[in-house]
Design a protein around this motif. Structure first.
Motif, PDB file in Angstrom:
ATOM      1  N   ASP A   1      13.757  16.847 -22.659  1.00 37.47           N
ATOM      2  CA  ASP A   1      13.035  15.856 -21.865  1.00 37.47           C
ATOM      3  C   ASP A   1      13.100  16.262 -20.394  1.00 37.47           C
ATOM      4  OD1 ASP A   1      11.828  13.642 -20.800  1.00 37.47           O
ATOM      5  OD2 ASP A   1      13.462  12.245 -21.250  1.00 37.47           O
ATOM      6  N   TYR A   2      12.068  16.977 -19.923  1.00 40.30           N
ATOM      7  CA  TYR A   2      12.017  17.453 -18.546  1.00 40.30           C
ATOM      8  C   TYR A   2      11.733  16.296 -17.597  1.00 40.30           C
ATOM      9  CZ  TYR A   2      11.745  22.052 -20.715  1.00 40.30           C
ATOM     10  OH  TYR A   2      12.019  23.169 -21.444  1.00 40.30           O
ATOM     11  N   ASP A   3      12.313  16.372 -16.391  1.00 41.63           N
ATOM     12  CA  ASP A   3      12.127  15.251 -15.468  1.00 41.63           C
ATOM     13  C   ASP A   3      11.983  15.729 -14.035  1.00 41.63           C
ATOM     14  OD1 ASP A   3      15.142  15.771 -15.498  1.00 41.63           O
ATOM     15  OD2 ASP A   3      14.969  14.337 -13.861  1.00 41.63           O
ATOM     16  N   ILE A   4      11.472  14.836 -13.207  1.00 38.35           N
ATOM     17  CA  ILE A   4      11.338  15.080 -11.775  1.00 38.35           C
ATOM     18  C   ILE A   4      11.533  13.748 -11.061  1.00 38.35           C
ATOM     19  CG2 ILE A   4       8.823  14.795 -11.923  1.00 38.35           C
ATOM     20  CD1 ILE A   4       8.503  16.657  -9.582  1.00 38.35           C
TER      21      ILE A   4
ATOM     22  N   TYR B   1      14.776  18.818  -8.110  1.00 39.21           N
ATOM     23  CA  TYR B   1      13.486  19.436  -7.783  1.00 39.21           C
ATOM     24  C   TYR B   1      13.456  19.835  -6.306  1.00 39.21           C
ATOM     25  CZ  TYR B   1       8.450  20.258  -7.783  1.00 39.21           C
ATOM     26  OH  TYR B   1       7.215  20.840  -7.678  1.00 39.21           O
ATOM     27  N   ALA B   2      13.906  18.917  -5.449  1.00 35.94           N
ATOM     28  CA  ALA B   2      13.905  19.196  -4.016  1.00 35.94           C
ATOM     29  C   ALA B   2      14.943  20.243  -3.640  1.00 35.94           C
ATOM     30  CB  ALA B   2      14.153  17.902  -3.236  1.00 35.94           C
TER      31      ALA B   2
ATOM     32  N   GLN C   1       0.836  -1.196   0.000  1.00 34.90           N
ATOM     33  CA  GLN C   1       0.000   0.000   0.000  1.00 34.90           C
ATOM     34  C   GLN C   1       0.876   1.252   0.000  1.00 34.90           C
ATOM     35  OE1 GLN C   1      -3.500  -0.119  -0.224  1.00 34.90           O
ATOM     36  NE2 GLN C   1      -2.958  -2.258  -0.621  1.00 34.90           N
ATOM     37  N   PHE C   2       0.335   2.313  -0.568  1.00 38.09           N
ATOM     38  CA  PHE C   2       1.034   3.596  -0.621  1.00 38.09           C
ATOM     39  C   PHE C   2       1.072   4.234   0.766  1.00 38.09           C
ATOM     40  CE2 PHE C   2       0.977   8.206  -0.965  1.00 38.09           C
ATOM     41  CZ  PHE C   2       2.011   8.454  -1.855  1.00 38.09           C
ATOM     42  N   VAL C   3       2.243   4.782   1.138  1.00 40.86           N
ATOM     43  CA  VAL C   3       2.395   5.469   2.424  1.00 40.86           C
ATOM     44  C   VAL C   3       2.571   6.974   2.198  1.00 40.86           C
ATOM     45  CG1 VAL C   3       3.754   5.689   4.543  1.00 40.86           C
ATOM     46  CG2 VAL C   3       3.410   3.435   3.497  1.00 40.86           C
ATOM     47  N   GLU C   4       3.585   7.356   1.417  1.00 44.44           N
ATOM     48  CA  GLU C   4       3.839   8.773   1.165  1.00 44.44           C
ATOM     49  C   GLU C   4       4.781   8.927  -0.024  1.00 44.44           C
ATOM     50  OE1 GLU C   4       6.132  10.899   4.031  1.00 44.44           O
ATOM     51  OE2 GLU C   4       7.381   9.175   4.535  1.00 44.44           O
ATOM     52  N   TYR C   5       4.870  10.153  -0.520  1.00 44.85           N
ATOM     53  CA  TYR C   5       5.871  10.460  -1.535  1.00 44.85           C
ATOM     54  C   TYR C   5       6.673  11.670  -1.072  1.00 44.85           C
ATOM     55  CZ  TYR C   5       3.444  14.631  -3.314  1.00 44.85           C
ATOM     56  OH  TYR C   5       2.891  15.878  -3.436  1.00 44.85           O
ATOM     57  N   PHE C   6       7.842  11.865  -1.664  1.00 45.63           N
ATOM     58  CA  PHE C   6       8.680  13.010  -1.323  1.00 45.63           C
ATOM     59  C   PHE C   6       9.527  13.347  -2.541  1.00 45.63           C
ATOM     60  CE2 PHE C   6       9.862   9.045   0.736  1.00 45.63           C
ATOM     61  CZ  PHE C   6      11.004   8.678   0.023  1.00 45.63           C
ATOM     62  N   ASN C   7       9.743  14.635  -2.753  1.00 48.36           N
ATOM     63  CA  ASN C   7      10.558  15.084  -3.885  1.00 48.36           C
ATOM     64  C   ASN C   7      12.028  14.798  -3.608  1.00 48.36           C
ATOM     65  OD1 ASN C   7       8.322  16.183  -5.323  1.00 48.36           O
ATOM     66  ND2 ASN C   7       8.400  17.988  -4.016  1.00 48.36           N
ATOM     67  N   GLN C   8      12.732  14.446  -4.665  1.00 51.93           N
ATOM     68  CA  GLN C   8      14.163  14.181  -4.574  1.00 51.93           C
ATOM     69  C   GLN C   8      14.910  14.973  -5.643  1.00 51.93           C
ATOM     70  OE1 GLN C   8      13.726   9.404  -3.532  1.00 51.93           O
ATOM     71  NE2 GLN C   8      15.549  10.147  -4.552  1.00 51.93           N
ATOM     72  N   GLY C   9      16.235  14.905  -5.587  1.00 51.94           N
ATOM     73  CA  GLY C   9      17.069  15.444  -6.646  1.00 51.94           C
ATOM     74  C   GLY C   9      16.971  16.949  -6.808  1.00 51.94           C
TER      75      GLY C   9
ATOM     76  N   GLY D   1      12.615  29.856  -5.068  1.00 49.09           N
ATOM     77  CA  GLY D   1      11.729  28.711  -5.221  1.00 49.09           C
ATOM     78  C   GLY D   1      12.538  27.498  -5.636  1.00 49.09           C
ATOM     79  N   LYS D   2      11.894  26.346  -5.640  1.00 47.55           N
ATOM     80  CA  LYS D   2      12.542  25.122  -6.048  1.00 47.55           C
ATOM     81  C   LYS D   2      12.107  24.769  -7.462  1.00 47.55           C
ATOM     82  CE  LYS D   2      12.772  23.307  -1.347  1.00 47.55           C
ATOM     83  NZ  LYS D   2      12.368  22.245  -0.441  1.00 47.55           N
ATOM     84  N   SER D   3      13.080  24.384  -8.266  1.00 45.26           N
ATOM     85  CA  SER D   3      12.751  23.998  -9.622  1.00 45.26           C
ATOM     86  C   SER D   3      13.155  22.568  -9.857  1.00 45.26           C
ATOM     87  CB  SER D   3      13.467  24.912 -10.607  1.00 45.26           C
ATOM     88  OG  SER D   3      14.849  24.723 -10.517  1.00 45.26           O
ATOM     89  N   ALA D   4      12.499  21.942 -10.794  1.00 43.07           N
ATOM     90  CA  ALA D   4      12.772  20.527 -11.052  1.00 43.07           C
ATOM     91  C   ALA D   4      14.085  20.350 -11.777  1.00 43.07           C
ATOM     92  CB  ALA D   4      11.645  19.960 -11.896  1.00 43.07           C
TER      93      ALA D   4
END
Length: 337
Positions: free
Chosen positions: A71-74, A59-60, A49-57, A334-337
């Motif tokens: 090719d944009y990514d996150i 973007y964070a 089951q899904f618990v949570e997500y968090f931004n990495q790399g 701000g934070k950018s991807a």
């Protein structure tokens, strides 16, 4: 000595991933995938089951640049409620892949993540990397590694703390917003330089870590001077003695250790030719930045930087540099991807 800070500002704006159009689209893709994954996993109440997500790399960290191939990514870490003793690392990635498969996107299992790619006119336009994690009863997190057809020894659960890296890096600058801004700018400059010089093996996390380790509060209004200081310090770190396995000849490597993960060398897989190429290109970069520091003409300085960083670095007309004093460099944090 000239200070082309105004042109550095324009260069930064040219390469910085936009906070509105591109980032908004990436967030929308992320939110859609997370919502879909939650709903699909719920259909099997006995499964993960899904618990949570968090931004990495990037973007964070807020250090993203516009990709050279469009090719944009996150990077979005996903924590699932599952027992790593019950589910293999690739098995759990197959479950995620199957949950996210849809006609308007391709879903691929890569070694460190599940990648969802959106196409535009048959060409990759955006992609979302989803590293998959689980957690034991002591709070330790593990990353699912391995491809679908990898050998069994490469299908592993690797202990990891995905948010610690972000917290560690940003924690260095929490009391100095000017240095945080400059850290992000210099990281972007080096990423763009890496792309321009075809040093694809010099990964973004290694660049980010190098700037994190070596940037200090010197001159917030002179990015050329600060970047030169960082490059000089990186060149001074080619001190780890090694033996080339192909020639048995000795040489010196650059080691960049992952913050918050002692002993993890981000350049460990680079061979001697790559190390030598990186060192040579860094020396060229140093020479260019030194030449800019010594140049008295802003136009000539910008010609050097245009050759170094590519066409995104502007060369002003002579009349544009008649007022030599650069304006303070403030941008929205701000934070950018």
């Amino acid at each position: 000595m000239t200070n082309p800070q105004k042109q550095y500002q324009t260069f930064h704006s040219n390469i910085r991933l936009g906070r509105y159009e591109e980032e908004s689209t990436l967030r929308d893709k992320r939110d859609l995938l997370i919502s879909t994954l939650k709903d699909e996993l719920k259909k099997d109440s006995n499964g993960p089951q899904f618990v949570e997500y968090f931004n990495q790399g990037s973007y964070a960290l807020g250090t993203g640049i516009k990709p050279k191939n469009g090719d944009y990514d996150i990077d979005v870490g996903v924590l699932l409620d599952c027992d790593k003793e019950e589910y293999g690392s690739v098995e759990i990635k197959k479950i995620v892949r199957d949950a996210l498969t849809h006609t308007n996107r391709t879903v691929t299992i890569k070694r460190p993540c599940v990648t969802v790619t959106y196409l535009k006119n048959g060409t990759p336009d955006y992609h979302v990397d989803l590293p998959i994690y689980t957690e034991d009863d002591k709070g330790n997190m593990y990353l699912a590694r391995g491809k679908e057809f990898s050998s069994e020894d490469l299908k592993t659960w690797e202990i990891s703390n995905p948010t610690e890296l972000t917290d560690t890096i940003l924690g260095k600058f929490e009391d100095d917003s000017n240095l945080r801004h400059q850290f992000r700018r210099c990281t972007r400059y080096l990423k763009q330089w890496r792309n321009e010089k075809s040093l694809d093996f010099f990964k973004s996390v290694a660049i980010t870590t190098a700037v994190y380790e070596h940037i200090t509060a010197e001159d917030y209004e002179n990015d050329n001077k600060t970047l030169l200081s960082v490059v000089n310090k990186v060149l001074g770190q080619f001190t780890t003695f090694s033996i080339d396995p192909e020639t048995t000849e000795p040489y010196f490597r650059l080691v960049i250790n992952l913050p918050a993960h002692e002993g993890v060398d981000l350049l460990e897989k680079l061979n001697r030719n790559q190390i030598d190429n990186l060192k040579s290109k860094l020396k060229d970069l140093k020479s260019s930045l030194e030449a800019v520091n010594e140049e008295t003409d802003t136009v000539e300085a910008c010609k050097i930087l245009n050759k170094t960083f590519g066409s995104q670095f502007p060369i002003p007309e002579i009349q544009e540099v008649s007022e030599a004093t650069p304006q303070p460099f403030y941008i929205q944090d701000g934070k950018s991807a």
